[in-house]
Motif scaffolding. Structure first.
Motif, PDB file in Angstrom:
ATOM      1  N   PHE A 344     -58.102  23.411 -10.716  1.00  0.00           N
ATOM      2  CA  PHE A 344     -57.189  22.467 -10.068  1.00  0.00           C
ATOM      3  C   PHE A 344     -57.840  21.097  -9.909  1.00  0.00           C
ATOM      4  CE2 PHE A 344     -56.126  20.340  -6.077  1.00  0.00           C
ATOM      5  CZ  PHE A 344     -54.784  20.067  -6.277  1.00  0.00           C
ATOM      6  N   PHE A 345     -59.058  21.056  -9.352  1.00  0.00           N
ATOM      7  CA  PHE A 345     -59.708  19.764  -9.124  1.00  0.00           C
ATOM      8  C   PHE A 345     -60.106  19.100 -10.446  1.00  0.00           C
ATOM      9  CE2 PHE A 345     -60.419  21.128  -4.644  1.00  0.00           C
ATOM     10  CZ  PHE A 345     -59.933  19.984  -4.036  1.00  0.00           C
ATOM     11  N   TRP A 346     -60.474  19.884 -11.431  1.00  0.00           N
ATOM     12  CA  TRP A 346     -60.780  19.315 -12.739  1.00  0.00           C
ATOM     13  C   TRP A 346     -59.571  18.576 -13.301  1.00  0.00           C
ATOM     14  CZ3 TRP A 346     -64.134  17.750 -16.225  1.00  0.00           C
ATOM     15  CH2 TRP A 346     -63.718  17.600 -17.546  1.00  0.00           C
ATOM     16  N   GLU A 347     -58.404  19.200 -13.246  1.00  0.00           N
ATOM     17  CA  GLU A 347     -57.197  18.607 -13.804  1.00  0.00           C
ATOM     18  C   GLU A 347     -56.801  17.326 -13.067  1.00  0.00           C
ATOM     19  OE1 GLU A 347     -55.240  19.018 -16.338  1.00  0.00           O
ATOM     20  OE2 GLU A 347     -56.271  20.735 -17.206  1.00  0.00           O
ATOM     21  N   LYS A 350     -59.470  14.535 -13.507  1.00  0.00           N
ATOM     22  CA  LYS A 350     -59.446  14.054 -14.898  1.00  0.00           C
ATOM     23  C   LYS A 350     -58.253  13.133 -15.127  1.00  0.00           C
ATOM     24  CE  LYS A 350     -57.508  16.598 -17.871  1.00  0.00           C
ATOM     25  NZ  LYS A 350     -57.112  17.712 -18.762  1.00  0.00           N
ATOM     26  N   ASN A 351     -57.078  13.558 -14.696  1.00  0.00           N
ATOM     27  CA  ASN A 351     -55.874  12.742 -14.907  1.00  0.00           C
ATOM     28  C   ASN A 351     -55.938  11.427 -14.147  1.00  0.00           C
ATOM     29  OD1 ASN A 351     -54.670  14.676 -16.584  1.00  0.00           O
ATOM     30  ND2 ASN A 351     -53.717  15.737 -14.873  1.00  0.00           N
ATOM     31  N   ALA A 352     -56.375  11.497 -12.887  1.00  0.00           N
ATOM     32  CA  ALA A 352     -56.429  10.290 -12.059  1.00  0.00           C
ATOM     33  C   ALA A 352     -57.528   9.341 -12.529  1.00  0.00           C
ATOM     34  CB  ALA A 352     -56.640  10.664 -10.596  1.00  0.00           C
ATOM     35  N   TRP A 353     -58.656   9.908 -12.960  1.00  0.00           N
ATOM     36  CA  TRP A 353     -59.763   9.062 -13.423  1.00  0.00           C
ATOM     37  C   TRP A 353     -59.349   8.222 -14.628  1.00  0.00           C
ATOM     38  CZ3 TRP A 353     -64.305   7.505 -11.588  1.00  0.00           C
ATOM     39  CH2 TRP A 353     -65.205   6.911 -12.469  1.00  0.00           C
ATOM     40  N   GLY A 354     -58.548   8.808 -15.490  1.00  0.00           N
ATOM     41  CA  GLY A 354     -58.092   8.085 -16.663  1.00  0.00           C
ATOM     42  C   GLY A 354     -57.217   6.897 -16.323  1.00  0.00           C
ATOM     43  N   GLU A 355     -56.629   6.898 -15.118  1.00  0.00           N
ATOM     44  CA  GLU A 355     -55.759   5.786 -14.704  1.00  0.00           C
ATOM     45  C   GLU A 355     -56.204   5.213 -13.354  1.00  0.00           C
ATOM     46  OE1 GLU A 355     -51.573   6.369 -15.269  1.00  0.00           O
ATOM     47  OE2 GLU A 355     -51.881   7.761 -16.933  1.00  0.00           O
ATOM     48  N   ARG A 356     -57.521   5.235 -13.152  1.00  0.00           N
ATOM     49  CA  ARG A 356     -58.080   4.755 -11.882  1.00  0.00           C
ATOM     50  C   ARG A 356     -57.886   3.251 -11.703  1.00  0.00           C
ATOM     51  NH1 ARG A 356     -61.923   5.452 -15.603  1.00  0.00           N
ATOM     52  NH2 ARG A 356     -63.615   3.918 -15.876  1.00  0.00           N
ATOM     53  N   HIS A 357     -57.514   2.544 -12.762  1.00  0.00           N
ATOM     54  CA  HIS A 357     -57.283   1.102 -12.661  1.00  0.00           C
ATOM     55  C   HIS A 357     -55.853   0.780 -12.218  1.00  0.00           C
ATOM     56  CE1 HIS A 357     -61.190   0.541 -14.395  1.00  0.00           C
ATOM     57  NE2 HIS A 357     -60.858   1.170 -15.510  1.00  0.00           N
ATOM     58  N   THR A 358     -55.053   1.799 -11.976  1.00  0.00           N
ATOM     59  CA  THR A 358     -53.696   1.605 -11.467  1.00  0.00           C
ATOM     60  C   THR A 358     -53.649   2.047 -10.009  1.00  0.00           C
ATOM     61  OG1 THR A 358     -52.902   3.825 -12.058  1.00  0.00           O
ATOM     62  CG2 THR A 358     -52.800   2.117 -13.766  1.00  0.00           C
ATOM     63  N   PRO A 359     -52.739   1.496  -9.196  1.00  0.00           N
ATOM     64  CA  PRO A 359     -52.657   1.904  -7.785  1.00  0.00           C
ATOM     65  C   PRO A 359     -52.413   3.404  -7.615  1.00  0.00           C
ATOM     66  CG  PRO A 359     -51.387  -0.096  -8.160  1.00  0.00           C
ATOM     67  CD  PRO A 359     -51.804   0.397  -9.505  1.00  0.00           C
ATOM     68  N   LEU A 365     -56.783   9.829  -7.201  1.00  0.00           N
ATOM     69  CA  LEU A 365     -58.215  10.071  -7.320  1.00  0.00           C
ATOM     70  C   LEU A 365     -58.886  10.089  -5.949  1.00  0.00           C
ATOM     71  CD1 LEU A 365     -60.714  10.356  -9.179  1.00  0.00           C
ATOM     72  CD2 LEU A 365     -60.872   7.860  -9.168  1.00  0.00           C
ATOM     73  N   SER A 366     -58.532   9.125  -5.100  1.00  0.00           N
ATOM     74  CA  SER A 366     -59.118   9.055  -3.755  1.00  0.00           C
ATOM     75  C   SER A 366     -58.807  10.314  -2.955  1.00  0.00           C
ATOM     76  CB  SER A 366     -58.582   7.819  -3.018  1.00  0.00           C
ATOM     77  OG  SER A 366     -58.921   6.634  -3.691  1.00  0.00           O
ATOM     78  N   THR A 367     -57.564  10.749  -3.009  1.00  0.00           N
ATOM     79  CA  THR A 367     -57.168  11.949  -2.277  1.00  0.00           C
ATOM     80  C   THR A 367     -57.943  13.163  -2.769  1.00  0.00           C
ATOM     81  OG1 THR A 367     -54.938  11.089  -1.901  1.00  0.00           O
ATOM     82  CG2 THR A 367     -55.236  13.463  -1.702  1.00  0.00           C
ATOM     83  N   ALA A 368     -58.009  13.328  -4.091  1.00  0.00           N
ATOM     84  CA  ALA A 368     -58.697  14.483  -4.663  1.00  0.00           C
ATOM     85  C   ALA A 368     -60.180  14.481  -4.299  1.00  0.00           C
ATOM     86  CB  ALA A 368     -58.521  14.503  -6.174  1.00  0.00           C
ATOM     87  N   LEU A 369     -60.830  13.315  -4.376  1.00  0.00           N
ATOM     88  CA  LEU A 369     -62.260  13.233  -4.072  1.00  0.00           C
ATOM     89  C   LEU A 369     -62.539  13.517  -2.599  1.00  0.00           C
ATOM     90  CD1 LEU A 369     -63.371  10.134  -6.188  1.00  0.00           C
ATOM     91  CD2 LEU A 369     -63.856  12.544  -6.639  1.00  0.00           C
ATOM     92  N   GLN A 397     -48.759  12.996  -9.779  1.00  0.00           N
ATOM     93  CA  GLN A 397     -49.306  12.881 -11.132  1.00  0.00           C
ATOM     94  C   GLN A 397     -48.204  12.668 -12.170  1.00  0.00           C
ATOM     95  OE1 GLN A 397     -53.010  15.509 -12.036  1.00  0.00           O
ATOM     96  NE2 GLN A 397     -51.920  16.563 -10.407  1.00  0.00           N
ATOM     97  N   ASN A 398     -46.991  13.137 -11.854  1.00  0.00           N
ATOM     98  CA  ASN A 398     -45.880  12.924 -12.787  1.00  0.00           C
ATOM     99  C   ASN A 398     -45.545  11.448 -12.945  1.00  0.00           C
ATOM    100  OD1 ASN A 398     -45.183  15.293 -13.997  1.00  0.00           O
ATOM    101  ND2 ASN A 398     -43.148  15.424 -13.110  1.00  0.00           N
ATOM    102  N   GLY A 399     -46.021  10.600 -12.012  1.00  0.00           N
ATOM    103  CA  GLY A 399     -45.787   9.168 -12.103  1.00  0.00           C
ATOM    104  C   GLY A 399     -46.861   8.425 -12.864  1.00  0.00           C
ATOM    105  N   LEU A 400     -47.919   9.136 -13.285  1.00  0.00           N
ATOM    106  CA  LEU A 400     -48.966   8.487 -14.069  1.00  0.00           C
ATOM    107  C   LEU A 400     -48.399   8.032 -15.413  1.00  0.00           C
ATOM    108  CD1 LEU A 400     -51.950  10.918 -13.357  1.00  0.00           C
ATOM    109  CD2 LEU A 400     -51.610   8.629 -12.404  1.00  0.00           C
TER     110      LEU A 400
END
Length: 406
Positions: A344-347, A350-359, A365-369, A397-400
Protein backbone atom coordinates in the motif's frame (compact mmCIF):
# COMPACT_ATOMS: atom_id res chain seq x y z
CA UNK A 1 -31.17 11.89 -21.15
CA UNK A 2 -30.51 15.60 -20.47
CA UNK A 3 -32.30 15.26 -17.12
CA UNK A 4 -30.23 12.18 -16.28
CA UNK A 5 -26.97 13.92 -17.17
CA UNK A 6 -27.91 16.96 -15.09
CA UNK A 7 -28.60 14.72 -12.10
CA UNK A 8 -25.17 13.12 -12.51
CA UNK A 9 -23.56 16.57 -12.58
CA UNK A 10 -25.48 17.67 -9.49
CA UNK A 11 -24.47 14.49 -7.61
CA UNK A 12 -20.83 15.12 -8.53
CA UNK A 13 -21.09 18.70 -7.22
CA UNK A 14 -22.76 17.61 -3.99
CA UNK A 15 -20.20 14.87 -3.40
CA UNK A 16 -17.36 17.32 -3.95
CA UNK A 17 -18.66 20.05 -1.66
CA UNK A 18 -19.53 17.58 1.08
CA UNK A 19 -15.92 16.45 0.98
CA UNK A 20 -14.82 20.09 1.11
CA UNK A 21 -16.76 20.21 4.38
CA UNK A 22 -15.14 16.97 5.51
CA UNK A 23 -11.61 18.25 4.80
CA UNK A 24 -12.32 21.56 6.52
CA UNK A 25 -13.79 19.95 9.65
CA UNK A 26 -11.28 17.08 9.83
CA UNK A 27 -8.85 18.94 12.17
CA UNK A 28 -11.74 20.20 14.29
CA UNK A 29 -13.59 17.05 15.31
CA UNK A 30 -14.40 13.43 14.52
CA UNK A 31 -18.14 13.56 13.87
CA UNK A 32 -18.42 16.45 11.32
CA UNK A 33 -16.09 14.91 8.69
CA UNK A 34 -17.71 11.49 9.12
CA UNK A 35 -21.21 12.96 8.71
CA UNK A 36 -20.14 14.84 5.57
CA UNK A 37 -18.45 11.73 4.18
CA UNK A 38 -21.39 9.45 4.91
CA UNK A 39 -23.74 11.86 3.11
CA UNK A 40 -21.30 12.07 0.19
CA UNK A 41 -21.09 8.28 0.07
CA UNK A 42 -24.88 7.93 0.08
CA UNK A 43 -25.09 10.32 -2.88
CA UNK A 44 -22.27 8.43 -4.57
CA UNK A 45 -24.10 5.11 -4.23
CA UNK A 46 -27.61 6.26 -5.15
CA UNK A 47 -26.41 8.37 -8.09
CA UNK A 48 -25.22 5.17 -9.74
CA UNK A 49 -21.57 6.25 -9.77
CA UNK A 50 -20.45 3.51 -7.38
CA UNK A 51 -20.40 0.81 -10.07
CA UNK A 52 -18.45 2.98 -12.49
CA UNK A 53 -16.00 4.00 -9.76
CA UNK A 54 -15.34 0.39 -8.79
CA UNK A 55 -14.71 -0.48 -12.43
CA UNK A 56 -12.29 2.43 -12.73
CA UNK A 57 -10.51 1.70 -9.46
CA UNK A 58 -10.00 -1.96 -10.33
CA UNK A 59 -7.86 -0.73 -13.22
CA UNK A 60 -5.68 1.35 -10.87
CA UNK A 61 -2.59 -0.23 -9.31
CA UNK A 62 -3.08 1.73 -6.08
CA UNK A 63 -6.49 0.15 -5.44
CA UNK A 64 -5.38 -3.48 -5.18
CA UNK A 65 -3.54 -3.14 -1.84
CA UNK A 66 -6.55 -1.17 -0.59
CA UNK A 67 -8.75 -4.18 -1.36
CA UNK A 68 -6.37 -6.38 0.61
CA UNK A 69 -6.49 -3.97 3.56
CA UNK A 70 -10.30 -4.11 3.40
CA UNK A 71 -10.55 -7.89 3.31
CA UNK A 72 -7.85 -8.79 5.85
CA UNK A 73 -9.69 -7.49 8.96
CA UNK A 74 -12.85 -9.42 8.02
CA UNK A 75 -10.93 -12.60 7.21
CA UNK A 76 -9.08 -12.15 10.50
CA UNK A 77 -12.41 -12.44 12.34
CA UNK A 78 -12.50 -16.13 11.38
CA UNK A 79 -9.68 -16.98 13.80
CA UNK A 80 -9.45 -14.11 16.28
CA UNK A 81 -9.72 -14.94 20.00
CA UNK A 82 -11.69 -11.70 20.53
CA UNK A 83 -14.47 -11.80 17.93
CA UNK A 84 -17.12 -9.67 19.66
CA UNK A 85 -14.71 -7.24 21.29
CA UNK A 86 -11.79 -5.62 19.53
CA UNK A 87 -12.11 -7.97 16.56
CA UNK A 88 -15.39 -6.60 15.28
CA UNK A 89 -14.50 -3.09 16.42
CA UNK A 90 -11.32 -3.05 14.31
CA UNK A 91 -13.00 -4.72 11.32
CA UNK A 92 -15.65 -1.98 11.24
CA UNK A 93 -12.91 0.59 10.71
CA UNK A 94 -12.70 -0.55 7.09
CA UNK A 95 -15.65 1.78 6.44
CA UNK A 96 -13.06 4.54 5.93
CA UNK A 97 -12.15 2.93 2.62
CA UNK A 98 -15.68 3.57 1.38
CA UNK A 99 -14.89 7.29 1.64
CA UNK A 100 -11.72 6.60 -0.34
CA UNK A 101 -13.80 5.30 -3.25
CA UNK A 102 -16.34 8.11 -2.95
CA UNK A 103 -13.54 10.70 -3.21
CA UNK A 104 -12.10 8.80 -6.16
CA UNK A 105 -15.43 9.25 -7.99
CA UNK A 106 -15.15 13.06 -8.11
CA UNK A 107 -14.55 14.55 -11.55
CA UNK A 108 -11.33 16.43 -10.87
CA UNK A 109 -11.41 17.87 -14.36
CA UNK A 110 -14.38 19.91 -13.16
CA UNK A 111 -13.53 20.45 -9.48
CA UNK A 112 -10.01 21.34 -8.42
CA UNK A 113 -8.62 19.12 -5.64
CA UNK A 114 -6.81 22.21 -4.36
CA UNK A 115 -10.10 23.31 -2.80
CA UNK A 116 -10.03 20.18 -0.66
CA UNK A 117 -6.39 20.75 0.29
CA UNK A 118 -6.91 24.40 1.22
CA UNK A 119 -10.08 23.55 3.14
CA UNK A 120 -7.94 21.21 5.26
CA UNK A 121 -5.28 23.90 5.78
CA UNK A 122 -7.85 26.52 6.81
CA UNK A 123 -9.64 24.16 9.20
CA UNK A 124 -6.29 23.27 10.72
CA UNK A 125 -5.42 26.97 11.06
CA UNK A 126 -8.68 27.72 12.89
CA UNK A 127 -8.07 24.86 15.32
CA UNK A 128 -4.49 26.04 15.95
CA UNK A 129 -5.75 29.57 16.60
CA UNK A 130 -8.18 28.25 19.21
CA UNK A 131 -5.33 26.28 20.81
CA UNK A 132 -3.17 29.39 21.02
CA UNK A 133 -6.08 31.28 22.62
CA UNK A 134 -6.33 28.43 25.13
CA UNK A 135 -2.64 28.82 25.93
CA UNK A 136 -2.97 32.54 26.67
CA UNK A 137 -6.12 31.95 28.72
CA UNK A 138 -8.70 33.61 26.47
CA UNK A 139 -10.41 30.27 25.79
CA UNK A 140 -10.71 27.49 28.40
CA UNK A 141 -8.14 24.73 27.92
CA UNK A 142 -9.27 21.10 27.83
CA UNK A 143 -8.78 19.30 31.13
CA UNK A 144 -7.68 15.68 30.75
CA UNK A 145 -6.96 13.80 33.98
CA UNK A 146 -6.17 17.06 35.75
CA UNK A 147 -3.81 18.28 33.03
CA UNK A 148 -4.56 21.31 30.87
CA UNK A 149 -4.10 20.57 27.19
CA UNK A 150 -4.23 22.99 24.29
CA UNK A 151 -6.01 20.85 21.73
CA UNK A 152 -8.20 23.46 20.10
CA UNK A 153 -11.59 21.90 19.56
CA UNK A 154 -10.59 18.67 21.25
CA UNK A 155 -9.01 16.05 18.98
CA UNK A 156 -6.30 14.02 20.73
CA UNK A 157 -2.73 15.25 20.55
CA UNK A 158 -1.59 12.20 18.56
CA UNK A 159 -4.10 12.94 15.79
CA UNK A 160 -3.44 16.69 15.95
CA UNK A 161 0.30 16.15 15.64
CA UNK A 162 -0.12 14.14 12.44
CA UNK A 163 -2.45 16.74 10.94
CA UNK A 164 -0.15 19.61 11.88
CA UNK A 165 2.91 18.06 10.25
CA UNK A 166 0.94 17.35 7.07
CA UNK A 167 -0.19 20.98 7.21
CA UNK A 168 3.38 22.22 7.64
CA UNK A 169 4.60 20.15 4.69
CA UNK A 170 1.82 21.31 2.38
CA UNK A 171 2.06 24.97 3.48
CA UNK A 172 5.81 24.84 2.81
CA UNK A 173 5.05 23.57 -0.71
CA UNK A 174 2.69 26.49 -1.37
CA UNK A 175 5.31 28.85 0.08
CA UNK A 176 7.81 27.50 -2.43
CA UNK A 177 5.61 27.70 -5.54
CA UNK A 178 3.87 31.01 -4.74
CA UNK A 179 5.11 33.98 -6.74
CA UNK A 180 3.31 36.76 -4.87
CA UNK A 181 4.90 38.13 -1.73
CA UNK A 182 1.58 38.27 0.14
CA UNK A 183 0.87 34.60 -0.55
CA UNK A 184 4.36 33.58 0.59
CA UNK A 185 3.95 35.51 3.84
CA UNK A 186 0.54 33.91 4.40
CA UNK A 187 1.81 30.35 3.95
CA UNK A 188 4.88 31.08 6.08
CA UNK A 189 2.59 32.26 8.88
CA UNK A 190 0.54 29.08 8.47
CA UNK A 191 3.69 27.01 8.91
CA UNK A 192 4.69 29.01 11.97
CA UNK A 193 1.21 28.66 13.50
CA UNK A 194 1.15 24.92 12.93
CA UNK A 195 4.63 24.56 14.44
CA UNK A 196 3.66 26.60 17.47
CA UNK A 197 0.61 24.43 18.04
CA UNK A 198 2.68 21.28 17.68
CA UNK A 199 5.21 22.30 20.33
CA UNK A 200 2.51 23.04 22.93
CA UNK A 201 1.06 19.56 22.51
CA UNK A 202 2.17 16.60 24.63
CA UNK A 203 2.65 14.21 21.71
CA UNK A 204 6.19 12.86 21.51
CA UNK A 205 5.19 11.00 18.34
CA UNK A 206 4.72 14.40 16.72
CA UNK A 207 8.19 15.56 17.78
CA UNK A 208 9.70 12.36 16.39
CA UNK A 209 7.86 12.71 13.07
CA UNK A 210 8.82 16.38 12.77
CA UNK A 211 12.49 15.54 13.38
CA UNK A 212 12.40 12.97 10.56
CA UNK A 213 10.38 14.94 7.98
CA UNK A 214 11.27 18.57 8.67
CA UNK A 215 14.18 18.51 6.16
CA UNK A 216 11.45 18.39 3.49
CA UNK A 217 9.87 21.50 5.00
CA UNK A 218 13.21 23.30 5.18
CA UNK A 219 14.00 22.30 1.57
CA UNK A 220 10.88 24.14 0.40
CA UNK A 221 12.06 27.36 2.01
CA UNK A 222 14.84 27.67 -0.57
CA UNK A 223 14.48 27.96 -4.33
CA UNK A 224 17.71 26.06 -4.93
CA UNK A 225 18.96 22.90 -3.28
CA UNK A 226 21.78 23.69 -0.85
CA UNK A 227 22.77 20.98 1.64
CA UNK A 228 24.59 23.34 4.00
CA UNK A 229 21.72 25.85 4.21
CA UNK A 230 19.14 23.10 4.64
CA UNK A 231 21.17 21.46 7.40
CA UNK A 232 21.71 24.72 9.28
CA UNK A 233 18.04 25.74 9.11
CA UNK A 234 17.05 22.19 10.11
CA UNK A 235 19.19 22.48 13.25
CA UNK A 236 17.73 25.93 13.89
CA UNK A 237 14.19 24.56 13.53
CA UNK A 238 14.87 21.77 16.03
CA UNK A 239 16.38 24.35 18.37
CA UNK A 240 13.24 26.48 18.11
CA UNK A 241 11.08 23.52 19.15
CA UNK A 242 13.16 23.19 22.33
CA UNK A 243 12.19 26.72 23.32
CA UNK A 244 8.89 25.13 24.35
CA UNK A 245 8.97 23.98 27.99
CA UNK A 246 6.47 21.27 27.05
CA UNK A 247 8.86 19.83 24.46
CA UNK A 248 11.78 19.96 26.90
CA UNK A 249 9.74 18.21 29.57
CA UNK A 250 8.54 15.44 27.23
CA UNK A 251 11.99 14.87 25.73
CA UNK A 252 13.51 14.78 29.20
CA UNK A 253 10.94 12.15 30.16
CA UNK A 254 11.97 10.05 27.15
CA UNK A 255 15.65 10.31 28.12
CA UNK A 256 14.87 9.22 31.69
CA UNK A 257 12.91 6.25 30.37
CA UNK A 258 15.80 5.19 28.15
CA UNK A 259 18.22 5.51 31.06
CA UNK A 260 15.97 3.20 33.07
CA UNK A 261 16.21 0.46 30.45
CA UNK A 262 19.97 0.92 30.06
CA UNK A 263 20.49 0.29 33.76
CA UNK A 264 17.66 -2.17 34.48
CA UNK A 265 17.99 -5.95 34.82
CA UNK A 266 18.45 -7.37 31.27
CA UNK A 267 15.73 -9.89 32.04
CA UNK A 268 13.12 -7.16 32.38
CA UNK A 269 14.47 -4.24 30.31
CA UNK A 270 13.41 -3.24 26.78
CA UNK A 271 9.92 -4.63 27.05
CA UNK A 272 10.55 -8.11 28.40
CA UNK A 273 8.32 -7.12 31.31
CA UNK A 274 5.75 -4.36 31.60
CA UNK A 275 6.92 -1.12 33.18
CA UNK A 276 5.60 2.41 33.23
CA UNK A 277 9.01 3.49 31.95
CA UNK A 278 8.11 3.61 28.25
CA UNK A 279 5.45 0.92 27.95
CA UNK A 280 5.82 0.94 24.15
CA UNK A 281 8.86 -1.33 24.50
CA UNK A 282 6.61 -3.88 26.17
CA UNK A 283 4.01 -3.51 23.39
CA UNK A 284 6.61 -3.89 20.63
CA UNK A 285 8.44 -6.80 22.28
CA UNK A 286 5.14 -8.61 22.72
CA UNK A 287 4.06 -7.94 19.13
CA UNK A 288 7.33 -9.28 17.72
CA UNK A 289 7.02 -12.49 19.72
CA UNK A 290 3.33 -12.92 18.83
CA UNK A 291 4.29 -12.59 15.18
CA UNK A 292 7.17 -15.08 15.50
CA UNK A 293 4.79 -17.58 17.07
CA UNK A 294 2.16 -16.98 14.34
CA UNK A 295 4.18 -15.86 11.31
CA UNK A 296 1.81 -16.85 8.49
CA UNK A 297 -1.59 -15.48 9.55
CA UNK A 298 -1.03 -13.76 12.90
CA UNK A 299 -3.62 -14.03 15.68
CA UNK A 300 -6.49 -12.39 13.82
CA UNK A 301 -8.25 -9.06 13.97
CA UNK A 302 -8.07 -7.63 17.49
CA UNK A 303 -6.29 -10.75 18.73
CA UNK A 304 -3.11 -8.94 19.75
CA UNK A 305 -4.57 -7.67 23.03
CA UNK A 306 -5.73 -11.13 24.11
CA UNK A 307 -2.46 -12.79 23.10
CA UNK A 308 -0.41 -10.13 24.91
CA UNK A 309 -2.53 -10.45 28.03
CA UNK A 310 -2.03 -14.21 28.09
CA UNK A 311 1.74 -13.73 27.90
CA UNK A 312 1.88 -11.28 30.81
CA UNK A 313 0.87 -11.13 34.44
CA UNK A 314 -2.77 -10.56 35.47
CA UNK A 315 -2.00 -7.15 36.95
CA UNK A 316 -0.41 -5.88 33.75
CA UNK A 317 -2.71 -3.59 31.72
CA UNK A 318 -4.90 -4.56 28.77
CA UNK A 319 -3.37 -3.01 25.63
CA UNK A 320 -5.46 -2.88 22.46
CA UNK A 321 -2.71 -2.51 19.86
CA UNK A 322 1.11 -2.32 19.72
CA UNK A 323 1.41 1.37 18.80
CA UNK A 324 3.13 0.55 15.54
CA UNK A 325 1.36 0.11 12.19
CA UNK A 326 3.61 -2.66 10.93
CA UNK A 327 3.73 -4.60 14.19
CA UNK A 328 -0.06 -4.38 14.35
CA UNK A 329 -0.34 -5.89 10.87
CA UNK A 330 2.33 -8.49 11.65
CA UNK A 331 0.75 -9.65 14.91
CA UNK A 332 -2.76 -9.60 13.45
CA UNK A 333 -2.22 -11.03 9.96
CA UNK A 334 1.35 -12.33 9.82
CA UNK A 335 3.55 -11.87 6.76
CA UNK A 336 0.45 -11.22 4.66
CA UNK A 337 -0.32 -8.18 6.80
CA UNK A 338 3.21 -6.83 6.50
CA UNK A 339 3.11 -7.35 2.74
CA UNK A 340 -0.27 -5.61 2.42
CA UNK A 341 0.88 -2.48 4.27
CA UNK A 342 4.24 -2.30 2.47
CA UNK A 343 2.48 -2.73 -0.89
CA UNK A 344 0.00 0.00 0.00
CA UNK A 345 2.66 2.54 1.00
CA UNK A 346 4.84 1.64 -1.98
CA UNK A 347 1.99 2.37 -4.39
CA UNK A 348 0.83 5.64 -2.84
CA UNK A 349 4.33 7.05 -2.31
CA UNK A 350 5.43 6.00 -5.81
CA UNK A 351 2.41 7.65 -7.44
CA UNK A 352 2.62 10.82 -5.37
CA UNK A 353 6.40 11.12 -5.74
CA UNK A 354 6.04 11.16 -9.50
CA UNK A 355 3.80 14.24 -9.20
CA UNK A 356 5.34 15.87 -6.13
CA UNK A 357 5.65 19.12 -8.10
CA UNK A 358 1.86 19.47 -8.17
CA UNK A 359 -0.27 20.54 -5.16
CA UNK A 360 -2.26 17.30 -5.17
CA UNK A 361 0.80 15.08 -5.55
CA UNK A 362 2.57 16.87 -2.68
CA UNK A 363 -0.48 16.63 -0.42
CA UNK A 364 -0.84 12.89 -1.01
CA UNK A 365 2.91 12.39 -0.55
CA UNK A 366 2.91 14.42 2.68
CA UNK A 367 0.01 12.43 4.10
CA UNK A 368 1.57 9.09 3.20
CA UNK A 369 4.98 10.03 4.65
CA UNK A 370 3.53 11.36 7.90
CA UNK A 371 1.37 8.26 8.48
CA UNK A 372 4.28 6.00 7.52
CA UNK A 373 6.81 7.69 9.85
CA UNK A 374 4.50 8.34 12.80
CA UNK A 375 3.14 4.82 12.30
CA UNK A 376 6.51 3.48 13.42
CA UNK A 377 5.65 4.57 16.97
CA UNK A 378 1.84 4.64 16.88
CA UNK A 379 -0.95 2.63 15.24
CA UNK A 380 -2.35 5.46 13.15
CA UNK A 381 -4.19 3.14 10.77
CA UNK A 382 -6.54 2.41 13.69
CA UNK A 383 -6.90 6.02 14.89
CA UNK A 384 -10.04 7.59 13.43
CA UNK A 385 -8.46 10.91 12.40
CA UNK A 386 -5.28 9.69 10.66
CA UNK A 387 -7.12 6.67 9.21
CA UNK A 388 -9.72 8.98 7.66
CA UNK A 389 -7.06 11.34 6.28
CA UNK A 390 -5.10 8.44 4.81
CA UNK A 391 -8.21 6.93 3.20
CA UNK A 392 -9.35 10.12 1.47
CA UNK A 393 -5.79 10.97 0.41
CA UNK A 394 -5.61 7.51 -1.13
CA UNK A 395 -8.79 8.18 -3.12
CA UNK A 396 -7.38 11.50 -4.30
CA UNK A 397 -4.84 9.56 -6.35
CA UNK A 398 -7.54 9.38 -9.04
CA UNK A 399 -6.98 13.13 -9.48
CA UNK A 400 -3.29 12.73 -10.30
CA UNK A 401 -2.41 13.77 -13.83
CA UNK A 402 -1.33 10.25 -14.82
CA UNK A 403 -4.85 8.98 -14.12
CA UNK A 404 -6.77 12.03 -15.36
CA UNK A 405 -4.96 11.78 -18.69
CA UNK A 406 -5.58 8.04 -18.79
Amino acid sequence: MDWYKSKRIISNDLTFYLFVGAFFSMPIGTSPPIICSVLASVIWVFSGKATKTMDTCLRRSWFWPVLLLIFLPWIGLLYTPDLTGLGFKFAKKTHYWMYCMAVASISFGIHSPQKLIKAFLFGLAINSLVAILQLVGLVPAIDIYGSKQYLGFGLGYSTQSAFLIVGMLVASYYFKVSTKKGARIFFFLLMAGYLFHLVILLGRVGYFTLAILSPLIVRNLFKEFNVFKIFMVYILLLGITFLSPIVRERVSLSIDELKHHLTADPGSAWGKKYTKHQDRFYMWYGAVNIFLENPLFGVGTGGYATALKERGKPEWPFIAHPHNNFLHMAASYGVIGIFALLWFFWEIIKNAWGERHTPLGYFILSTALVIFVSGLVDTHILDSGPAFLLAVATGLQNGLEKYVRG
